[in-house]
Design a protein around this motif. Structure first.
Motif, PDB file in Angstrom:
ATOM      1  N   VAL A  99       0.874  -1.179   0.000  1.00 23.01           N
ATOM      2  CA  VAL A  99       0.000   0.000   0.000  1.00 23.01           C
ATOM      3  C   VAL A  99       0.905   1.221   0.000  1.00 23.01           C
ATOM      4  O   VAL A  99       1.598   1.497   0.985  1.00 23.01           O
ATOM      5  CB  VAL A  99      -0.937   0.010   1.221  1.00 23.01           C
ATOM      6  N   GLY A 100       0.900   1.958  -1.077  1.00 28.43           N
ATOM      7  CA  GLY A 100       1.805   3.082  -1.189  1.00 28.43           C
ATOM      8  C   GLY A 100       3.238   2.591  -1.310  1.00 28.43           C
ATOM      9  O   GLY A 100       3.583   1.787  -2.189  1.00 28.43           O
ATOM     10  N   ASN A 101       4.075   3.021  -0.378  1.00 30.72           N
ATOM     11  CA  ASN A 101       5.490   2.620  -0.406  1.00 30.72           C
ATOM     12  C   ASN A 101       5.853   1.628   0.698  1.00 30.72           C
ATOM     13  O   ASN A 101       7.031   1.428   0.990  1.00 30.72           O
ATOM     14  CB  ASN A 101       6.385   3.864  -0.278  1.00 30.72           C
ATOM     15  N   LYS A 102       4.850   0.999   1.342  1.00 30.41           N
ATOM     16  CA  LYS A 102       5.162   0.070   2.433  1.00 30.41           C
ATOM     17  C   LYS A 102       4.257  -1.157   2.360  1.00 30.41           C
ATOM     18  O   LYS A 102       3.197  -1.138   1.724  1.00 30.41           O
ATOM     19  CB  LYS A 102       5.020   0.766   3.780  1.00 30.41           C
ATOM     20  N   MET A 103       4.716  -2.208   3.032  1.00 34.17           N
ATOM     21  CA  MET A 103       3.960  -3.452   3.094  1.00 34.17           C
ATOM     22  C   MET A 103       3.178  -3.473   4.402  1.00 34.17           C
ATOM     23  O   MET A 103       3.728  -3.219   5.478  1.00 34.17           O
ATOM     24  CB  MET A 103       4.900  -4.656   3.023  1.00 34.17           C
ATOM     25  N   VAL A 104       1.897  -3.786   4.323  1.00 31.56           N
ATOM     26  CA  VAL A 104       1.040  -3.803   5.514  1.00 31.56           C
ATOM     27  C   VAL A 104       0.243  -5.098   5.528  1.00 31.56           C
ATOM     28  O   VAL A 104      -0.002  -5.720   4.485  1.00 31.56           O
ATOM     29  CB  VAL A 104       0.095  -2.588   5.541  1.00 31.56           C
ATOM     30  N   LYS A 105      -0.178  -5.501   6.756  1.00 37.17           N
ATOM     31  CA  LYS A 105      -1.075  -6.631   6.898  1.00 37.17           C
ATOM     32  C   LYS A 105      -2.452  -6.212   6.383  1.00 37.17           C
ATOM     33  O   LYS A 105      -3.024  -5.234   6.853  1.00 37.17           O
ATOM     34  CB  LYS A 105      -1.188  -7.045   8.365  1.00 37.17           C
ATOM     35  N   ARG A 107      -6.158  -7.508   3.761  1.00 32.23           N
ATOM     36  CA  ARG A 107      -6.896  -8.445   2.913  1.00 32.23           C
ATOM     37  C   ARG A 107      -7.081  -7.805   1.538  1.00 32.23           C
ATOM     38  O   ARG A 107      -7.533  -6.672   1.433  1.00 32.23           O
ATOM     39  CB  ARG A 107      -8.259  -8.771   3.532  1.00 32.23           C
ATOM     40  N   GLN A 108      -6.701  -8.555   0.519  1.00 29.27           N
ATOM     41  CA  GLN A 108      -6.783  -8.056  -0.857  1.00 29.27           C
ATOM     42  C   GLN A 108      -8.069  -8.564  -1.504  1.00 29.27           C
ATOM     43  O   GLN A 108      -8.356  -9.755  -1.513  1.00 29.27           O
ATOM     44  CB  GLN A 108      -5.568  -8.541  -1.654  1.00 29.27           C
ATOM     45  N   TYR A 109      -8.866  -7.607  -1.989  1.00 29.12           N
ATOM     46  CA  TYR A 109     -10.096  -7.944  -2.701  1.00 29.12           C
ATOM     47  C   TYR A 109     -10.032  -7.335  -4.103  1.00 29.12           C
ATOM     48  O   TYR A 109      -9.269  -6.386  -4.347  1.00 29.12           O
ATOM     49  CB  TYR A 109     -11.320  -7.409  -1.959  1.00 29.12           C
ATOM     50  N   PRO A 110     -10.850  -7.822  -5.015  1.00 32.44           N
ATOM     51  CA  PRO A 110     -10.854  -7.219  -6.374  1.00 32.44           C
ATOM     52  C   PRO A 110     -11.232  -5.747  -6.359  1.00 32.44           C
ATOM     53  O   PRO A 110     -10.800  -4.988  -7.225  1.00 32.44           O
ATOM     54  CB  PRO A 110     -11.892  -8.068  -7.127  1.00 32.44           C
ATOM     55  N   TRP A 111     -12.030  -5.348  -5.387  1.00 28.31           N
ATOM     56  CA  TRP A 111     -12.488  -3.955  -5.351  1.00 28.31           C
ATOM     57  C   TRP A 111     -11.680  -3.069  -4.413  1.00 28.31           C
ATOM     58  O   TRP A 111     -11.960  -1.877  -4.277  1.00 28.31           O
ATOM     59  CB  TRP A 111     -13.957  -3.887  -4.930  1.00 28.31           C
ATOM     60  N   GLY A 112     -10.677  -3.648  -3.710  1.00 29.69           N
ATOM     61  CA  GLY A 112      -9.867  -2.812  -2.842  1.00 29.69           C
ATOM     62  C   GLY A 112      -9.117  -3.614  -1.798  1.00 29.69           C
ATOM     63  O   GLY A 112      -9.071  -4.847  -1.840  1.00 29.69           O
ATOM     64  N   VAL A 113      -8.501  -2.878  -0.856  1.00 29.22           N
ATOM     65  CA  VAL A 113      -7.679  -3.484   0.195  1.00 29.22           C
ATOM     66  C   VAL A 113      -8.236  -3.071   1.552  1.00 29.22           C
ATOM     67  O   VAL A 113      -8.519  -1.886   1.789  1.00 29.22           O
ATOM     68  CB  VAL A 113      -6.200  -3.032   0.071  1.00 29.22           C
ATOM     69  N   VAL A 114      -8.377  -4.059   2.466  1.00 26.87           N
ATOM     70  CA  VAL A 114      -8.795  -3.792   3.844  1.00 26.87           C
ATOM     71  C   VAL A 114      -7.561  -3.952   4.724  1.00 26.87           C
ATOM     72  O   VAL A 114      -7.032  -5.062   4.867  1.00 26.87           O
ATOM     73  CB  VAL A 114      -9.909  -4.750   4.297  1.00 26.87           C
ATOM     74  N   GLN A 115      -7.106  -2.872   5.329  1.00 27.30           N
ATOM     75  CA  GLN A 115      -5.893  -2.889   6.145  1.00 27.30           C
ATOM     76  C   GLN A 115      -6.241  -3.225   7.604  1.00 27.30           C
ATOM     77  O   GLN A 115      -7.160  -2.630   8.180  1.00 27.30           O
ATOM     78  CB  GLN A 115      -5.196  -1.529   6.079  1.00 27.30           C
ATOM     79  N   VAL A 116      -5.479  -4.156   8.163  1.00 32.34           N
ATOM     80  CA  VAL A 116      -5.728  -4.598   9.534  1.00 32.34           C
ATOM     81  C   VAL A 116      -5.484  -3.471  10.525  1.00 32.34           C
ATOM     82  O   VAL A 116      -6.245  -3.276  11.485  1.00 32.34           O
ATOM     83  CB  VAL A 116      -4.840  -5.815   9.874  1.00 32.34           C
ATOM     84  N   GLU A 117      -4.434  -2.667  10.321  1.00 32.49           N
ATOM     85  CA  GLU A 117      -4.060  -1.640  11.282  1.00 32.49           C
ATOM     86  C   GLU A 117      -4.531  -0.240  10.863  1.00 32.49           C
ATOM     87  O   GLU A 117      -4.011   0.755  11.361  1.00 32.49           O
ATOM     88  CB  GLU A 117      -2.551  -1.655  11.483  1.00 32.49           C
ATOM     89  N   ASN A 118      -5.515  -0.178  10.014  1.00 30.67           N
ATOM     90  CA  ASN A 118      -6.106   1.103   9.619  1.00 30.67           C
ATOM     91  C   ASN A 118      -7.399   1.281  10.419  1.00 30.67           C
ATOM     92  O   ASN A 118      -8.355   0.522  10.249  1.00 30.67           O
ATOM     93  CB  ASN A 118      -6.395   1.119   8.119  1.00 30.67           C
ATOM     94  N   GLU A 119      -7.445   2.287  11.273  1.00 29.44           N
ATOM     95  CA  GLU A 119      -8.594   2.479  12.155  1.00 29.44           C
ATOM     96  C   GLU A 119      -9.847   2.856  11.381  1.00 29.44           C
ATOM     97  O   GLU A 119     -10.963   2.771  11.914  1.00 29.44           O
ATOM     98  CB  GLU A 119      -8.283   3.549  13.206  1.00 29.44           C
ATOM     99  N   ASN A 120      -9.707   3.298  10.160  1.00 33.76           N
ATOM    100  CA  ASN A 120     -10.882   3.587   9.334  1.00 33.76           C
ATOM    101  C   ASN A 120     -11.503   2.311   8.766  1.00 33.76           C
ATOM    102  O   ASN A 120     -12.637   2.338   8.282  1.00 33.76           O
ATOM    103  CB  ASN A 120     -10.516   4.530   8.188  1.00 33.76           C
ATOM    104  N   HIS A 121     -10.734   1.208   8.802  1.00 31.64           N
ATOM    105  CA  HIS A 121     -11.208  -0.055   8.254  1.00 31.64           C
ATOM    106  C   HIS A 121     -11.725  -0.999   9.331  1.00 31.64           C
ATOM    107  O   HIS A 121     -12.664  -1.760   9.084  1.00 31.64           O
ATOM    108  CB  HIS A 121     -10.084  -0.744   7.465  1.00 31.64           C
ATOM    109  N   CYS A 122     -11.083  -1.023  10.512  1.00 30.30           N
ATOM    110  CA  CYS A 122     -11.525  -1.915  11.586  1.00 30.30           C
ATOM    111  C   CYS A 122     -10.999  -1.408  12.926  1.00 30.30           C
ATOM    112  O   CYS A 122     -10.259  -0.410  12.979  1.00 30.30           O
ATOM    113  CB  CYS A 122     -11.064  -3.356  11.342  1.00 30.30           C
ATOM    114  N   ASP A 123     -11.379  -2.109  14.016  1.00 31.58           N
ATOM    115  CA  ASP A 123     -11.018  -1.680  15.380  1.00 31.58           C
ATOM    116  C   ASP A 123      -9.829  -2.451  15.940  1.00 31.58           C
ATOM    117  O   ASP A 123      -9.633  -2.482  17.166  1.00 31.58           O
ATOM    118  CB  ASP A 123     -12.223  -1.868  16.315  1.00 31.58           C
ATOM    119  N   PHE A 124      -9.039  -3.081  15.083  1.00 32.01           N
ATOM    120  CA  PHE A 124      -7.928  -3.895  15.581  1.00 32.01           C
ATOM    121  C   PHE A 124      -6.948  -3.073  16.417  1.00 32.01           C
ATOM    122  O   PHE A 124      -6.523  -3.492  17.490  1.00 32.01           O
ATOM    123  CB  PHE A 124      -7.192  -4.564  14.417  1.00 32.01           C
ATOM    124  N   VAL A 125      -6.584  -1.890  15.943  1.00 33.64           N
ATOM    125  CA  VAL A 125      -5.629  -1.049  16.661  1.00 33.64           C
ATOM    126  C   VAL A 125      -6.213  -0.617  18.009  1.00 33.64           C
ATOM    127  O   VAL A 125      -5.519  -0.604  19.034  1.00 33.64           O
ATOM    128  CB  VAL A 125      -5.248   0.175  15.822  1.00 33.64           C
TER     129      VAL A 125
END
Length: 274
Positions: A99-105, A107-125
């Motif tokens: 994602v951008g210039n770095k590798m992140v944990k 999930r890759q989908y055909p319509w986009g990427v869900v980042q584990v440590e992105n607070e806009n995507h989930c509450d993992f952090v």
């Protein structure tokens, strides 16, 4: 933890009876923190409804979940906010996506990427921060003072230690413990005495068997000594008889030799006279 909250062609449902039953069975043993897994499988509006539904069912079923403490002013504000986010909706992944210039944990989908440590995507952090950074000490304290003490109390009651007497009057567990300890000590002393008596009886039995074997050994030794003496007497008598026989034989040979010599001399004398 709730699994996939979505299903094709049906509305979002709440907790199942089995999940509520398992939570009720374990709420007195561990700290319950509700978490929704695979939160990327439904939309944000459905997820919001799902959270409200889960919290409503937990309350209606009498489930006591862990609430982040508000008594510490340094963390009261953030904990108040995080209590409002329960249950946490998380996404997990072991794969890394660029994602951008770095590798992140993510999930890759055909319509986009869900980042584990992105607070806009989930509450993992949020979940990680609450458990590891902010409230770990309180979780430990709750586990010790509440869950472990309850477990300890139940185990003591199973062993006969209770904080009420037969008339339901409160009594000190310390007194009950001391009384039970005294009973166990007396029981232990009694068992030790019984064991000592058994060991003494066994020792006397072994001593008797030893004395019996000792007497048998002495009798056998005496019998062997007697046989040895008789054998030596027979041997001595036999030696004497053999010596006497040899002497008689020698004397007989000497006498016979003298007779032969005298006979020869007589014959010689007669021949000379003729």
């Amino acid at each position: 933890m709730w699994g996939d909250p979505s299903a094709a062609g049906r509305q979002v449902e709440g907790t199942e009876e089995v999940e509520c039953f398992l939570i009720l069975c374990n709420q007195n043993a561990v700290n319950i923190i509700p978490v929704i897994a695979k939160a990327d499988t439904i939309s944000k509006s459905e997820l919001h409804k799902f959270k409200i539904k889960i919290m409503s069912e937990l309350v209606s079923n009498g489930v006591q979940i862990y609430q982040f403490p508000l008594d510490d002013e340094t963390v009261a504000k953030v904990n108040t906010t995080m209590n409002g986010h329960l249950p946490f909706a998380v996404v997990g992944s072991t794969e890394e996506v660029s994602v951008g210039n770095k590798m992140v944990k993510a999930r890759q989908y055909p319509w986009g990427v869900v980042q584990v440590e992105n607070e806009n995507h989930c509450d993992f952090v949020k979940l990680r921060e609450m458990l590891i950074c902010v409230n770990m000490e309180d979780l430990r304290e709750q586990t010790h003072t509440r869950h472990y003490e309850l477990y300890r109390r139940c185990k003591l009651e199973e062993m006969g230690f209770k904080d009420t007497d037969p008339e339901c009057k409160p009594v000190s567990l310390q007194q009950t413990y001391e009384k039970r300890e005294d009973e166990m000590r007396q029981m232990f002393v009694q068992r030790v005495k019984e064991k000592e008596a058994e060991l003494k009886d066994a020792e006397r039995e072994l001593q008797g068997r030893f004395e019996q074997l000792k007497r048998l050994h002495a009798d056998e030794k005496a019998a062997l000594e007697e046989k040895k003496r008789l054998f030596e007497d027979d041997q001595s008598s036999f030696s004497k008889r053999r010596a006497a026989a040899q002497l008689l034989q020698a004397q007989s040979l000497t006498a016979n030799g003298k007779k032969d010599k005298d006979r020869k001399n007589t014959l010689h004398y007669d021949q000379c006279n003729q």
